[in-house]
Structures are given as structure tokens and as C-alpha cells.
Design an enzyme around this catalytic site. Structure first.
Site, PDB file in Angstrom:
ATOM      1  N   LYS A 227     109.101 154.898  54.286  1.00 24.39           N
ATOM      2  CA  LYS A 227     110.001 156.052  54.149  1.00 24.39           C
ATOM      3  C   LYS A 227     109.199 157.314  53.833  1.00 24.39           C
ATOM      4  CE  LYS A 227     114.250 158.015  52.762  1.00 24.39           C
ATOM      5  NZ  LYS A 227     115.603 157.883  52.265  1.00 24.39           N
ATOM      6  N   GLU A 237     114.844 166.516  58.742  1.00 18.88           N
ATOM      7  CA  GLU A 237     115.461 165.915  59.916  1.00 18.88           C
ATOM      8  C   GLU A 237     115.593 166.912  61.061  1.00 18.88           C
ATOM      9  OE1 GLU A 237     118.408 163.187  58.565  1.00 18.88           O
ATOM     10  OE2 GLU A 237     119.136 162.818  60.586  1.00 18.88           O
TER      11      GLU A 237
HETATM   12  N1  LIG Z   1     119.982 160.101  49.397  1.00 18.43           N
HETATM   13  C1  LIG Z   1     119.726 159.238  50.346  1.00 18.43           C
HETATM   14  O1  LIG Z   1     118.779 159.384  51.121  1.00 18.43           O
HETATM   15  C2  LIG Z   1     120.607 158.025  50.467  1.00 18.43           C
HETATM   16  C3  LIG Z   1     120.212 156.968  51.286  1.00 18.43           C
HETATM   17  C4  LIG Z   1     121.010 155.825  51.317  1.00 18.43           C
HETATM   18  C5  LIG Z   1     122.168 155.767  50.550  1.00 18.43           C
HETATM   19  N2  LIG Z   1     122.524 156.834  49.765  1.00 18.43           N
HETATM   20  C6  LIG Z   1     123.727 156.786  48.930  1.00 18.43           C
HETATM   21  O2  LIG Z   1     123.547 155.763  47.973  1.00 18.43           O
HETATM   22  C7  LIG Z   1     124.825 155.306  47.534  1.00 18.43           C
HETATM   23  C8  LIG Z   1     124.802 153.800  47.426  1.00 18.43           C
HETATM   24  O3  LIG Z   1     123.831 153.429  46.493  1.00 18.43           O
HETATM   25  P1  LIG Z   1     123.853 151.998  45.782  1.00 18.43           P
HETATM   26  O4  LIG Z   1     124.037 150.953  46.801  1.00 18.43           O
HETATM   27  O5  LIG Z   1     122.683 151.952  44.902  1.00 18.43           O
HETATM   28  O6  LIG Z   1     125.235 152.021  44.998  1.00 18.43           O
HETATM   29  P2  LIG Z   1     125.649 152.280  43.466  1.00 18.43           P
HETATM   30  O7  LIG Z   1     124.863 153.361  42.860  1.00 18.43           O
HETATM   31  O8  LIG Z   1     127.131 152.432  43.472  1.00 18.43           O
HETATM   32  O9  LIG Z   1     125.273 150.892  42.782  1.00 18.43           O
HETATM   33  C9  LIG Z   1     125.934 149.713  43.169  1.00 18.43           C
HETATM   34  C10 LIG Z   1     126.581 149.015  41.965  1.00 18.43           C
HETATM   35  O10 LIG Z   1     125.565 148.412  41.177  1.00 18.43           O
HETATM   36  C11 LIG Z   1     125.654 148.829  39.816  1.00 18.43           C
HETATM   37  N3  LIG Z   1     124.289 148.797  39.301  1.00 18.43           N
HETATM   38  C12 LIG Z   1     123.281 149.633  39.618  1.00 18.43           C
HETATM   39  N4  LIG Z   1     122.129 149.190  39.110  1.00 18.43           N
HETATM   40  C13 LIG Z   1     122.409 148.059  38.425  1.00 18.43           C
HETATM   41  C14 LIG Z   1     121.626 147.115  37.691  1.00 18.43           C
HETATM   42  N5  LIG Z   1     120.297 147.234  37.614  1.00 18.43           N
HETATM   43  N6  LIG Z   1     122.255 146.078  37.124  1.00 18.43           N
HETATM   44  C15 LIG Z   1     123.604 145.917  37.255  1.00 18.43           C
HETATM   45  N7  LIG Z   1     124.391 146.745  37.950  1.00 18.43           N
HETATM   46  C16 LIG Z   1     123.795 147.806  38.531  1.00 18.43           C
HETATM   47  C17 LIG Z   1     126.324 150.163  39.866  1.00 18.43           C
HETATM   48  O11 LIG Z   1     126.964 150.471  38.659  1.00 18.43           O
HETATM   49  C18 LIG Z   1     127.327 149.951  41.007  1.00 18.43           C
HETATM   50  O12 LIG Z   1     128.456 149.279  40.536  1.00 18.43           O
HETATM   51  C19 LIG Z   1     125.833 155.841  48.534  1.00 18.43           C
HETATM   52  O13 LIG Z   1     126.576 156.886  47.932  1.00 18.43           O
HETATM   53  C20 LIG Z   1     124.981 156.406  49.661  1.00 18.43           C
HETATM   54  O14 LIG Z   1     125.562 157.521  50.303  1.00 18.43           O
HETATM   55  C21 LIG Z   1     121.762 157.948  49.715  1.00 18.43           C
END
Ligand SMILES: NC(=O)c1ccc[n+]([C@@H]2O[C@H](COP(=O)([O-])OP(=O)(O)OC[C@H]3O[C@@H](n4cnc5c(N)ncnc54)[C@H](O)[C@@H]3O)[C@@H](O)[C@H]2O)c1
Ligand SMILES: [Zn+2]
Length: 369
Positions: A227, A237
Site C-alpha cells: 500500500k 488517486e
Molecule cells: N481510509 C481508508 O483508506 C479506508 C480503507 C478501507 C476502509 N476504510 C473504512 O474503514 C471502515 C471499516 O473499518 P473496520 O473494518 O476496521 O471497522 P470498525 O472500525 O467498525 O471495526 C470493526 C468492529 O471491531 C471492533 N474492534 C476494533 N478493534 C477491536 C479489537 N482489537 N478487539 C475487539 N473489537 C475490536 C469495533 O468496535 C467494531 O465493532 C469503513 O468505514 C471503511 O469505509 C477506510
């Protein structure tokens, strides 16, 4: 410890990856913290598991940490929570040269990063990603955003962090389904341009999911290196290089839209199936051998990610799925820009994919048993 430099012109930073980094976060953040105090934004799930560890690491450095704990979940990435975060940071008297800490998954990273980008016209922030998805994808590259009524991630900014600390041990408390969803993005890097890494995934993917710290560290470091290379070549982009990161995402978004962006299909699960569909569509167009597309499907299925469109049990046809793609893509005279494959590790952007062909292909996949 693996240290991956992200060579963004004017805003370079390091991603440090090591088991136990949460317990030494204070030491690593020390050079970035002023006035011996730091503001930390996190969510309730992460705070319940990791606040004590991280807070103790700051205390050990004589740094007082002040915590804002938001509700967990995608719906937190909204205007209301953004205002709340910004107002809270102002009461914390955060200044431009300060670094806020974002401790959590992509939701906390995107929201806190966006708040940092507008606070006092831009202050610093440190990403401490605690999901596999955030460690291999969202914490690196500087995209920040919130969701609005019009759609996901439509309001945001490019704002690079000062430092990223990825601790594979943090995944020990993450539900397996979330680890798997993040793993789809790991496989993606192999498919984009690193066939040897896809081979590695086939051999070691299960170990990673079972919690092996060495496998986790290797997968995170390899993904972050990929990445970092891609975003350094095309930060905003504009040249098309960064678009490669969207492999599997056009199909994936259509599936997420059809399932209402709900727990029925997590983002990474949609991407997993989306990559299989991109591969099979590429094979159908004669671009890559069918056997390679099936090798991808076999690995994704073997690790327990969704590998069958029919298996989702959607009550819709291919046309309806294809129509979802119109909303997140620029269509030009019935054709879409689309990421396809010439083989494992050979993704490319095709500019002339006909939506009718996608719809017909999806009808076949919906029937495939
Ligand atoms: N900025 C970027 O380049 C980019 C790229 C991809 C995705 N995203 C964004 O990322 C988001 C998704 O991220 P995600 O999948 O990390 O979701 P999230 O932040 O919602 O985390 C997923 C779940 O896991 C829980 N959690 C997190 N860490 C934990 C841990 N260590 N132990 C227990 N529970 C934990 C959170 O509370 C949540 O319920 C979306 O909003 C998406 O749009 C951004
Ligand atoms: Zn993704």
C-alpha cells in the site's frame, strides 16, 4: 519490529509493526507528544479491551492521556460524531503541532483523521489500528472521511498521519469474522501485483487466522509495503495507480448495496467475493486462464470467506446488481472503468467494460452451484 516508510512527498511517516506495540505505545508516541498530554479517540469495544494497556504505556512515559470513547460501528462515521470529536478536541486545547491518537478500526481512524484535518486547519494524528482491515489498509495512505445521507465516504480529506503503530496482538480480541474480512484485503495485495505473496497466503493464511503472530506480522508488513508503494506513487488517486487498490471493490460494493450495507455482508466479505468475480469475469473475457480464477476462489473459500454468489441467497438478478455499480462509478456510453486480471498478481484498469456483459456474467454466477 518491521518499520515501513511511507514516502509521501512533504508528509513522510513510518508504519511500525510488532507484537506488543499497544503495551509500548507511550514510548513510540513520546517524540510526537507535546506538553506531556495526549487526546485519544477510540470506540467502546476497543476501550473495553485495550484502554488499560495503552493508558498504562502513556503513564509510564509521564504522559497524561485524555479519552473520548465513541459508540462502536459504521454509523459513528457521521456529521454529529464529527462535530462531537472536534468540539471535544477544542476543549482539550489541542494545537496544530499536537498529535491526536486514533485507537481503533477504520471507523475511528477515518473519523479522527478527518477531525484532525479540519481542527485548527489541520493538526497531527497518530493511527493505532486495532483491526486487520485498518492495519493493512485504512490506517495507511491518508484517506479520511465520514458518511452522509448521500452515501459512504463522500465527505473527507487527504490527511496523512504522523505515525502508524500496528500491533498484531490487538487482533486477539477481534471477532474472527472481522479478522477474516480484513484478510480479504491482505489477499488483494497478492492479486494486484505480488504472485509470490498470494502463494504465501495459500500456505500461511490459515495460520494467520488461527492467531499465529509471525504470520500476522508478515502479512501486515507485506500488505503495508504494497500500500505504501502504491500511495507514494499516486497519493491523491490522479494517475490510476491508486485505483488498483479497488480490485474486487466494484463487485463488492454492489453486493454490499444489495445487502443494505449491513451485517449480512461485511465490507471485506464483499471484497473477497468481488475478487473472485473480477477473476472469473476476466477469465470469461479470455484475459486469464480459468484455472487461475478458480485457484483464487478455492483459497478464499478455504479460509471461510464467502466464495459463492449463489450462496448469498440474494433475491435479485444480474442486471439489478450491475445497476448498483452505476452509483459509485463513472459510466461512459454504457461502459465502466473496471479492475480486471491478466493473472494472479497482474491487475489492471480496463476502461471499456460493458455493463451488459457484467449483468449477463452475474446472471450466470447467481445460478452457479
Ligand atoms: N481510509 C481508508 O483508506 C479506508 C480503507 C478501507 C476502509 N476504510 C473504512 O474503514 C471502515 C471499516 O473499518 P473496520 O473494518 O476496521 O471497522 P470498525 O472500525 O467498525 O471495526 C470493526 C468492529 O471491531 C471492533 N474492534 C476494533 N478493534 C477491536 C479489537 N482489537 N478487539 C475487539 N473489537 C475490536 C469495533 O468496535 C467494531 O465493532 C469503513 O468505514 C471503511 O469505509 C477506510
Ligand atoms: Zn476495501
Amino acid at each position: 519490529m518491521a518499520v515501513i516508510p511511507v514516502a509521501i512527498a512533504g508528509a513522510p511517516y513510518d508504519v511500525r509493526i510488532e507484537a506488543g506495540l499497544l503495551a509500548s505505545a507511550g514510548k513510540h508516541c513520546r517524540p510526537f507528544v507535546r506538553k506531556n498530554r495526549v487526546a485519544v479517540v477510540t470506540d467502546a469495544n476497543v476501550a473495553a479491551q485495550w484502554r488499560e494497556t495503552v493508558e498504562a504505556s502513556f503513564n509510564a512515559e509521564g504522559i497524561a492521556s485524555h479519552w473520548l470513547i465513541l459508540p462502536a460501528g459504521e454509523s459513528t462515521k457521521n456529521w454529529k460524531q464529527l462535530a462531537l470529536v472536534v468540539d471535544w478536541l477544542l476543549t482539550q486545547e489541542v494545537e496544530r503541532r499536537d498529535n491526536i491518537v486514533a485507537l481503533g478500526g477504520g471507523v475511528i481512524g477515518d473519523l479522527t483523521g478527518f477531525a484532525a484535518s479540519i481542527l485548527k486547519r489541520g493538526c497531527g494524528f497518530i493511527q493505532i489500528p486495532t483491526t486487520l482491515l485498518a492495519q493493512v489498509d485504512s490506517s495507511v495512505g491518508g484517506k479520511t472521511a465520514i458518511n452522509t445521507a448521500a452515501g459512504k465516504n463522500l465527505v473527507g480529506a487527504f490527511h496523512q498521519p504522523s505515525l502508524v503503530l500496528a500491533d498484531p496482538l490487538s487482533l486477539d480480541t477481534l471477532p474472527l469474522r472481522e479478522v477474516r474480512a480484513g484478510y480479504a484485503e491482505v489477499v488483494k495485495y497478492g492479486l494486484i501485483d505480488d504472485p509470490a505473496f498470494f502463494d504465501w497466503c495459500e500456505v500461511h493464511g490459515q495460520e494467520l487466522l488461527a492467531g499465529d503472530p509471525t504470520a500476522r506480522e508478515h502479512a501486515i508488513a507485506t500488505s503495508v509495503s504494497a500500500k505504501a508503494r502504491i500511495v507514494a506513487a499516486d497519493e491523491k488517486e490522479t494517475t490510476g495507480v491508486r485505483a488498483l487498490l479497488n480490485l474486487g471493490h466494484t463487485f463488492g460494493h454492489a453486493l454490499e448495496a444489495e445487502t443494505g450495507f449491513s451485517d449480512r455482508l461485511l465490507h471485506g466479505e464483499g471484497v473477497a467475493l468481488g475478487m473472485i468475480l473480477a477473476a472469473r469475469f476476466s477469465a470469461r473475457q479470455g484475459l486469464m486462464p480459468s484455472a487461475e480464477a478458480e485457484r483464487i476462489a478455492a483459497h478464499i473459500g478455504a479460509v471461510g470467506l464467502p466464495a459463492s454468489l449463489a450462496g448469498l441467497g440474494l433475491a435479485c438478478n444480474g442486471r439489478r446488481l450491475a445497476d448498483h455499480m452505476l452509483h459509485d462509478k463513472k459510466m461512459d456510453a454504457g461502459t465502466l472503468p473496471f479492475l480486471l486480471l491478466r493473472g494472479i498478481g497482474q491487475a489492471f484498469l480496463a476502461n471499456d467494460v460493458a455493463l451488459d456483459d457484467i449483468a449477463a456474467f452475474l446472471d450466470e454466477e447467481l445460478e452457479r452451484t
